[in-house]
Enzyme design. Structure first.
Site, PDB file in Angstrom:
ATOM      1  N   LYS A 183       0.843  -1.201   0.000  1.00 36.43           N
ATOM      2  CA  LYS A 183       0.000   0.000   0.000  1.00 36.43           C
ATOM      3  C   LYS A 183       0.874   1.246   0.000  1.00 36.43           C
ATOM      4  O   LYS A 183       1.611   1.491   0.958  1.00 36.43           O
ATOM      5  CB  LYS A 183      -0.910   0.044   1.227  1.00 36.43           C
ATOM      6  CG  LYS A 183      -1.953   1.194   1.134  1.00 36.43           C
ATOM      7  CD  LYS A 183      -2.637   1.460   2.453  1.00 36.43           C
ATOM      8  CE  LYS A 183      -1.914   2.511   3.259  1.00 36.43           C
ATOM      9  NZ  LYS A 183      -1.953   3.869   2.646  1.00 36.43           N
ATOM     10  N   GLU A 257      10.073   0.604  10.779  1.00 40.38           N
ATOM     11  CA  GLU A 257      11.039   1.707  10.669  1.00 40.38           C
ATOM     12  C   GLU A 257      10.244   2.976  10.893  1.00 40.38           C
ATOM     13  O   GLU A 257       9.444   3.392  10.053  1.00 40.38           O
ATOM     14  CB  GLU A 257      11.711   1.686   9.291  1.00 40.38           C
ATOM     15  CG  GLU A 257      12.991   2.508   9.231  1.00 40.38           C
ATOM     16  CD  GLU A 257      12.770   3.886   8.653  1.00 40.38           C
ATOM     17  OE1 GLU A 257      12.635   4.821   9.478  1.00 40.38           O
ATOM     18  OE2 GLU A 257      12.731   4.027   7.434  1.00 40.38           O
ATOM     19  N   CYS A 291      13.035  10.554   8.162  1.00 43.80           N
ATOM     20  CA  CYS A 291      12.922  10.002   9.514  1.00 43.80           C
ATOM     21  C   CYS A 291      14.237  10.087  10.285  1.00 43.80           C
ATOM     22  O   CYS A 291      14.238  10.201  11.511  1.00 43.80           O
ATOM     23  CB  CYS A 291      12.423   8.566   9.461  1.00 43.80           C
ATOM     24  SG  CYS A 291      13.345   7.521   8.325  1.00 43.80           S
ATOM     25  N   GLU A 388       9.270  14.827  17.024  1.00 44.53           N
ATOM     26  CA  GLU A 388       9.662  14.809  15.617  1.00 44.53           C
ATOM     27  C   GLU A 388       8.810  15.817  14.853  1.00 44.53           C
ATOM     28  O   GLU A 388       7.590  15.694  14.782  1.00 44.53           O
ATOM     29  CB  GLU A 388       9.486  13.406  15.022  1.00 44.53           C
ATOM     30  CG  GLU A 388       9.972  13.306  13.586  1.00 44.53           C
ATOM     31  CD  GLU A 388       9.804  11.909  13.010  1.00 44.53           C
ATOM     32  OE1 GLU A 388      10.664  11.499  12.218  1.00 44.53           O
ATOM     33  OE2 GLU A 388       8.808  11.249  13.347  1.00 44.53           O
TER      34      GLU A 388
END
Length: 477
Positions: A183, A257, A291, A388
């Site tokens: 996806k 991850e 990331c 983040e």
């Protein structure tokens, strides 16, 4: 025009071969999805690029069954050397269609064309080349004499590196004999669906790769499907936690991850001009949508003022604007929702007393843009030092001793990456041993290679992608 101004150098959007509509790819064919169609937009202009048919839970079930048939009848039993031929073909086709893919990625994602052209697409091809080389050598990979594939892999990828994250996941899965139901992210599905065309061009057996666009409910359907053997997810820590709960108690294998809050540590003996380039690359590459971005700069107290002066000057030279212009350094934020999140967290830095400096670049009238920003006088307790941001925002903290640098760098729930800038090799090795990070770069940042494993610790996830270590997540060992 002064000698230092850049004339426009736009890449032609016609190279993208943009279609008015795209459809899911299941069992080797493009099919009408039974989900609600979505419109994908260009974040730099807010124009609609194409309508994308989406899958439903029933389509996911059809895709999983197709993947299971292909696994049992064709792909698992195929000799590794034969599987390798398909991966080599895919890699070469990515190279042949590289300009098309790069322009399409930039239109759909908002990243500068020079990044999609020079980094994303070539590295995607490199992953297929590299893993093709492993396909007939798995018996010698160190996982026993006869490692076996897991079966059907469900893969969910993010919007920041759409084609590259697809390659990170699909290439090792196919090399090790698994089939795939993938996806793509809701806001960036286009290059994944062109990759499906490449699978057809390569004569990949039907069902080996299936692409099911959609929103979060389709990701949930993949995770919860009882006939999927492995889940691989790249995305936010919050969603990673949900997936881990859903998979708990089942025989499914899982690799995650997730997010990061990387420390980029500059010692007083570091070459500051070189470090500034690494800082800029670490946090402003891909608009900070990385990331492992170096979003926390830890600078030695004795050089922080000089370093900030150099950094602000370098930031003032960054060119923000049309992502299709080959001179653009900073493109568009991927979505209005992500832009709102960046603004909210940056405003919290102001409210908590950090000193804000923003590059004096012009912001386009349309599109989702955020100027490169650096906060100094940041404290560990501030949100901009803990959360983040996933945008072009850098927080600067200081330290006096190596031990203090380690303590501050490790003062985070994340553990994906870090950078160390110093002329002392012994200090680099000591720091690498002390830092709780899956990757530690020395006098550089954001360097990737298919042969090198990548992954994190703590709330940055578990498992590795790339290299020999990355094969293990797709093998029964």
């Amino acid at each position: 025009m002064s000698p230092w101004e850049y004339a426009p150098a736009p890449e032609s959007r016609d190279l993208a071969n943009l279609k008015p509509s795209y459809r899911p790819f299941i069992d080797g064919e493009f099919v009408d999805g039974s989900g609600e169609p979505l419109k994908t937009i260009n974040p730099a202009t807010e124009e609609v690029l194409a309508e994308v048919g989406t899958a439903s839970a029933s389509d996911v079930d059809i895709a999983v069954k197709a993947a299971r048939r292909a696994y049992a009848r064709v792909w698992r039993t195929m000799p590794g050397a034969e599987r390798a031929k398909y991966l080599f073909r895919i890699a070469r086709l990515i190279q042949e269609r590289s300009r098309e893919l790069a322009v399409l990625e930039t239109l759909d994602n908002g990243k500068p064309i020079k990044e999609s052209r020079d980094a994303d697409v070539p590295t995607a091809a490199a992953h297929f080349f590299y893993h093709a080389g492993w396909a007939d050598k798995l018996d010698y990979a160190g996982y026993g004499p006869d490692p076996q594939p897991l079966g059907v892999a469900g893969q969910i990828i993010p919007w920041n590196f759409p084609l590259l994250m697809l390659a990170w996941k699909v290439a090792p899965a196919l090399a090790t004999g698994n089939t795939v139901v993938l996806k793509p992210a809701e806001t960036t599905p286009l290059t994944a669906l062109v990759f499906a065309e490449i699978c057809q061009q390569a004569d990949l057996p039907p069902g080996v790769v299936n692409i099911v666009p959609g929103a979060g409910d389709i990701g949930t359907a993949i995770v919860e499907h009882p006939d999927i053997d492995k889940i691989a997810f790249t995305g936010s820590t919050e969603v990673g936690r949900l997936i881990q709960r859903q998979v708990a108690g089942t025989p499914k294998r899982l690799t995650l991850e997730l997010g990061g809050k990387a420390a980029n540590i500059v010692f007083d003996d570091a070459p500051l001009d070189q470090a500034v380039e690494g800082i800029v690359n670490g946090i402003f590459y891909n608009q900070g949508h990385v990331c492992c971005a170096g979003s926390r700069l830890l600078a030695s107290e004795s050089v922080v003022d000089e370093l900030l002066e150099k950094l602000r000057y370098r930031m003032s030279t960054l060119r923000l604007g049309d992502p299709l212009d080959k001179n653009t350094d900073i493109g568009a934020i991927n979505s209005a929702a992500q832009l709102a999140k960046i603004r909210e967290l940056a405003d919290s830095g102001d409210a908590e007393g950090a000193q804000r400096w923003t590059s004096p670049c012009r912001i386009p009238d349309r599109g989702f843009f955020f100027a490169p920003t650096v906060f100094s006088r940041v404290e560990q307790s501030m949100r901009i030092a803990r959360e983040e941001i996933f945008g072009p925002v850098l927080s600067v903290l200081t330290f006096r001793t190596p031990a203090e640098a380690v303590t501050k760098a490790n003062n985070t729930p994340y553990g994906l990456s870090a950078g160390v800038w110093t002329e002392k090799g012994s200090r680099i090795l000591w720091m690498a041993d002390q830092l709780r990070s899956g990757v530690v770069w020395a006098n550089t940042f954001n360097r990737f290679d298919p042969t090198a494993p990548f992954g994190g610790y703590q709330e940055s996830g578990f498992g590795r992608e790339g290299g020999r270590a990355g094969l293990e997540g797709y093998l029964d060992v």
